[in-house]
Design an enzyme around this catalytic site. Structure first.
Site, PDB file in Angstrom:
ATOM      1  N   GLU A 257      47.166  20.712  40.138  1.00 55.98           N
ATOM      2  CA  GLU A 257      46.594  21.785  39.316  1.00 55.98           C
ATOM      3  C   GLU A 257      45.124  21.483  39.006  1.00 55.98           C
ATOM      4  O   GLU A 257      44.282  22.389  38.977  1.00 55.98           O
ATOM      5  CB  GLU A 257      47.396  21.949  38.031  1.00 55.98           C
ATOM      6  CG  GLU A 257      48.820  22.413  38.243  1.00 55.98           C
ATOM      7  CD  GLU A 257      48.887  23.752  38.962  1.00 55.98           C
ATOM      8  OE1 GLU A 257      48.166  24.678  38.560  1.00 55.98           O
ATOM      9  OE2 GLU A 257      49.664  23.866  39.933  1.00 55.98           O
TER      10      GLU A 257
ATOM     11  N   TRP B 278      43.399  22.480  42.050  1.00 60.24           N
ATOM     12  CA  TRP B 278      43.135  23.923  42.183  1.00 60.24           C
ATOM     13  C   TRP B 278      41.845  24.296  41.460  1.00 60.24           C
ATOM     14  O   TRP B 278      41.051  25.099  41.953  1.00 60.24           O
ATOM     15  CB  TRP B 278      44.312  24.734  41.644  1.00 60.24           C
ATOM     16  CG  TRP B 278      44.104  26.214  41.794  1.00 60.24           C
ATOM     17  CD1 TRP B 278      43.663  27.079  40.843  1.00 60.24           C
ATOM     18  CD2 TRP B 278      44.293  26.992  42.984  1.00 60.24           C
ATOM     19  NE1 TRP B 278      43.559  28.349  41.358  1.00 60.24           N
ATOM     20  CE2 TRP B 278      43.954  28.333  42.667  1.00 60.24           C
ATOM     21  CE3 TRP B 278      44.713  26.697  44.278  1.00 60.24           C
ATOM     22  CZ2 TRP B 278      44.026  29.368  43.608  1.00 60.24           C
ATOM     23  CZ3 TRP B 278      44.790  27.731  45.214  1.00 60.24           C
ATOM     24  CH2 TRP B 278      44.452  29.042  44.874  1.00 60.24           C
TER      25      TRP B 278
ATOM     26  N   TRP C 299      41.151  51.580  44.664  1.00 61.73           N
ATOM     27  CA  TRP C 299      41.490  51.290  43.266  1.00 61.73           C
ATOM     28  C   TRP C 299      41.522  52.577  42.465  1.00 61.73           C
ATOM     29  O   TRP C 299      40.755  53.512  42.724  1.00 61.73           O
ATOM     30  CB  TRP C 299      40.474  50.330  42.652  1.00 61.73           C
ATOM     31  CG  TRP C 299      40.387  48.985  43.305  1.00 61.73           C
ATOM     32  CD1 TRP C 299      39.334  48.488  44.019  1.00 61.73           C
ATOM     33  CD2 TRP C 299      41.393  47.960  43.311  1.00 61.73           C
ATOM     34  NE1 TRP C 299      39.614  47.219  44.469  1.00 61.73           N
ATOM     35  CE2 TRP C 299      40.878  46.862  44.057  1.00 61.73           C
ATOM     36  CE3 TRP C 299      42.676  47.850  42.783  1.00 61.73           C
ATOM     37  CZ2 TRP C 299      41.582  45.691  44.254  1.00 61.73           C
ATOM     38  CZ3 TRP C 299      43.389  46.676  42.977  1.00 61.73           C
ATOM     39  CH2 TRP C 299      42.840  45.621  43.701  1.00 61.73           C
TER      40      TRP C 299
ATOM     41  N   ASN D  97      50.184  29.959  32.292  1.00 62.79           N
ATOM     42  CA  ASN D  97      49.732  30.218  33.661  1.00 62.79           C
ATOM     43  C   ASN D  97      50.688  31.120  34.436  1.00 62.79           C
ATOM     44  O   ASN D  97      50.256  32.008  35.176  1.00 62.79           O
ATOM     45  CB  ASN D  97      49.550  28.900  34.412  1.00 62.79           C
ATOM     46  CG  ASN D  97      48.946  29.115  35.784  1.00 62.79           C
ATOM     47  OD1 ASN D  97      47.841  29.613  35.900  1.00 62.79           O
ATOM     48  ND2 ASN D  97      49.683  28.764  36.829  1.00 62.79           N
TER      49      ASN D  97
ATOM     50  N   TRP E  81      40.700  44.469  40.291  1.00 59.92           N
ATOM     51  CA  TRP E  81      40.839  43.117  39.740  1.00 59.92           C
ATOM     52  C   TRP E  81      39.662  42.719  38.875  1.00 59.92           C
ATOM     53  O   TRP E  81      39.795  41.907  37.950  1.00 59.92           O
ATOM     54  CB  TRP E  81      41.031  42.088  40.856  1.00 59.92           C
ATOM     55  CG  TRP E  81      39.884  41.959  41.821  1.00 59.92           C
ATOM     56  CD1 TRP E  81      39.736  42.594  43.017  1.00 59.92           C
ATOM     57  CD2 TRP E  81      38.725  41.134  41.673  1.00 59.92           C
ATOM     58  NE1 TRP E  81      38.559  42.211  43.629  1.00 59.92           N
ATOM     59  CE2 TRP E  81      37.919  41.317  42.827  1.00 59.92           C
ATOM     60  CE3 TRP E  81      38.289  40.240  40.696  1.00 59.92           C
ATOM     61  CZ2 TRP E  81      36.705  40.664  43.015  1.00 59.92           C
ATOM     62  CZ3 TRP E  81      37.077  39.595  40.872  1.00 59.92           C
ATOM     63  CH2 TRP E  81      36.297  39.809  42.024  1.00 59.92           C
TER      64      TRP E  81
ATOM     65  N   TRP F 167      41.938  35.689  39.988  1.00 58.11           N
ATOM     66  CA  TRP F 167      42.125  37.142  40.058  1.00 58.11           C
ATOM     67  C   TRP F 167      42.090  37.620  41.508  1.00 58.11           C
ATOM     68  O   TRP F 167      42.887  38.470  41.913  1.00 58.11           O
ATOM     69  CB  TRP F 167      41.071  37.854  39.210  1.00 58.11           C
ATOM     70  CG  TRP F 167      41.517  37.981  37.794  1.00 58.11           C
ATOM     71  CD1 TRP F 167      41.219  37.150  36.751  1.00 58.11           C
ATOM     72  CD2 TRP F 167      42.399  38.967  37.263  1.00 58.11           C
ATOM     73  NE1 TRP F 167      41.852  37.571  35.612  1.00 58.11           N
ATOM     74  CE2 TRP F 167      42.572  38.692  35.890  1.00 58.11           C
ATOM     75  CE3 TRP F 167      43.041  40.082  37.814  1.00 58.11           C
ATOM     76  CZ2 TRP F 167      43.380  39.479  35.072  1.00 58.11           C
ATOM     77  CZ3 TRP F 167      43.846  40.869  36.989  1.00 58.11           C
ATOM     78  CH2 TRP F 167      44.013  40.567  35.638  1.00 58.11           C
TER      79      TRP F 167
END
Length: 484
Positions: free
Chosen positions: A283, A286, A314, A349, A367, A390
């Protein structure tokens, strides 16, 4: 201008509000020279640096206070100045006759550009400038493809970082700092980082204690008692199964290599925890991956990494967006997450993925709208992780989730909040519903709703979109984009 003194250095603090493992501060303290510790709030003139959101500004104020107290304990102080960093730092160097300015580098295009301007302004007046790596486990130029590009898939990226060996061991905090001459400093209160009218930060104060000591205590407690079972517990929003370190990392109250070495030490001491610790470090990896993306793509918060998404259809739906922001979508786990975010400045998360999927897929809202909301409301809003995550959910980014993956908010709630404790905490109006109904209150009978004191459409909203219809609509839109 005072004559230059080899006995005075300035350390420019940035997103590294700590004393330990601070390479620039370490180098300055080792010189034995007096040290001026400086923080510059450059939020007025540099359009390239993204202004902090409201929750992050609140955190910054608390973190600066904590750093001030820690420096005072060493017989030093934190000087606060506001304005363009290059102008402010050069002016302070002239004012004090400093011989050198040290800082830790931030490997992001806007921050690199800001540092270059500072270095140029110092060179123009004959003051030395020195920067140090400090915010990553591995420098972005060291993790590249054969043709020199950054990696866009996490797993090979993380393998490369791990294969490069342990990062350098963390540096100790200075035992003392040479006393520098007193210079003018802003009062933190005049920066108006904290909300006042209205003061919406009560939940943040209840939840967090910013600062280096708190960061270290949180890491130690997690590795001592919290990491066992992390691989599974991290997905349970109803339990305290994560480290809570992300805002501390965001503001540099603790460094990635401090986390790395402490975790590796814990794994060596307790081999049974090795699997959970490896998952925890992935993590951290990431975060590193997102930072490396930002090194290559400075407009990550604005531009689709996958150009095919530039033509995505969108929907503009301000009413639905507002319902999502307020936690009034009619889907309990989504609403719980959004209310947790507003109250505490954070969100579990797993739930972040669910609420993001709901916005971009069920509602087909861009987004970027969700990214902006998170940027303003998260205490850990990070210029790399926030847009990268996102885009990952939307499918427009690096290592993106398959377009056909649309999180079912009902099943996600039932799987990861099986007793409904998370929903009951944040959506108390549903608290009396039986566990089997709490993630889909619309399926309750009129008698069951009445017994629980729930009136759909009045005390709690009906779903703003049908799950099945929303999923089908998303898959149709994604298929059109994918097929060009």
């Amino acid at each position: 201008m005072a004559g230059k003194s080899a006995s005075l250095h300035i350390v420019w603090f940035r997103d590294d509000l700590r004393l330990s493992d601070h390479p620039a501060l370490h180098a300055a303290s080792q010189s034995g020279a007096p040290v001026i510790c400086l923080y510059v709030l450059d939020d007025t003139s540099n359009a390239q640096l993204r202004p902090l959101g409201g929750a992050a500004r609140w955190w910054l104020a608390q973190s600066l206070r904590a750093l001030q107290a820690d420096l005072n304990a060493l017989g030093s102080r934190l000087v606060l100045r506001r304005g363009p960093a290059a102008k402010v730092i050069a002016a302070l160097a002239r004012e004090t006759g400093a011989a050198a300015v040290f800082w830790n580098e931030i490997a992001q295009a806007p921050h690199l550009a800001a540092a270059e301007r500072v270095a140029a302004s110092l060179q123009a007046i004959g003051v030395a400038a020195q920067s140090f790596p400090g915010d990553l486990l591995a420098a972005p130029p060291s993790i590249r493809t054969k043709d020199g590009r950054g990696l866009r898939v996490f797993t090979p990226f993380w393998r490369r970082v791990q294969a490069s060996g342990d990062p350098p061991k963390p540096l100790p905090a200075p035992a003392k700092l040479g006393r520098a001459p007193d210079v003018a400093t802003d009062r933190l209160e005049t920066w108006r980082l904290e909300p006042s009218q209205p003061d919406w930060a009560g939940g943040l104060r209840e939840t967090w204690e910013p600062g280096e000591r708190s960061a270290q205590a949180r890491l130690n407690a997690f590795l001592e008692t919290g990491v066992s079972g992390y691989s599974v517990q991290r997905d349970r929003p109803d339990r305290d199964g994560t480290s809570g370190l992300s805002p501390h990392l965001r503001f540099g109250e603790i460094s990635p290599r401090q986390v790395w070495h402490a975790a590796r030490f814990a794994a060596a001491a307790r081999p049974a925890l090795a699997g959970d610790i490896d998952k925890f470090l992935s993590e951290v990896g990431w975060r590193e991956f997102c930072r490396h993306l930002l090194f290559d793509v400075s407009d990550l918060a604005d531009r689709n990494l996958q150009p095919s998404f530039d033509a995505f259809a969108w929907r503009r739906d301000d009413k639905a967006l507002a319902a999502w922001q307020r936690g009034q979508t009619g889907y309990p786990v989504v609403d719980a997450g959004m209310r947790q975010l507003w109250h505490t400045g954070t969100m579990h998360n797993r739930v972040r993925m669910v609420v993001a999927s709901f916005l971009v897929k069920h509602l087909l809202i861009d987004w970027r709208e969700g990214e902006k909301w998170f940027w303003n409301t998260l205490v850990d809003a990070d210029a790399g992780s926030n847009p990268a995550n996102w885009q990952w959910v939307a499918g427009s980014g690096a290592d993106a989730a398959p377009y056909f993956r649309v999180f079912n908010p009902i099943l996600q709630g039932e799987k990861f909040d099986p007793d409904g404790a998370y929903v009951r905490r944040w959506v108390p109006e549903l608290g009396q519903l039986p566990t089997g109904l709490i993630h889909q209150p619309w399926s309750a009978s009129p008698l069951e709703l009445k017994a629980a004191g729930v009136e759909l459409g009045t005390t709690y909203p009906q779903p703003i979109v049908d799950h099945r219809r929303g999923r089908e609509r998303a898959l149709e839109a994604y298929a059109k984009t994918r097929n060009g």
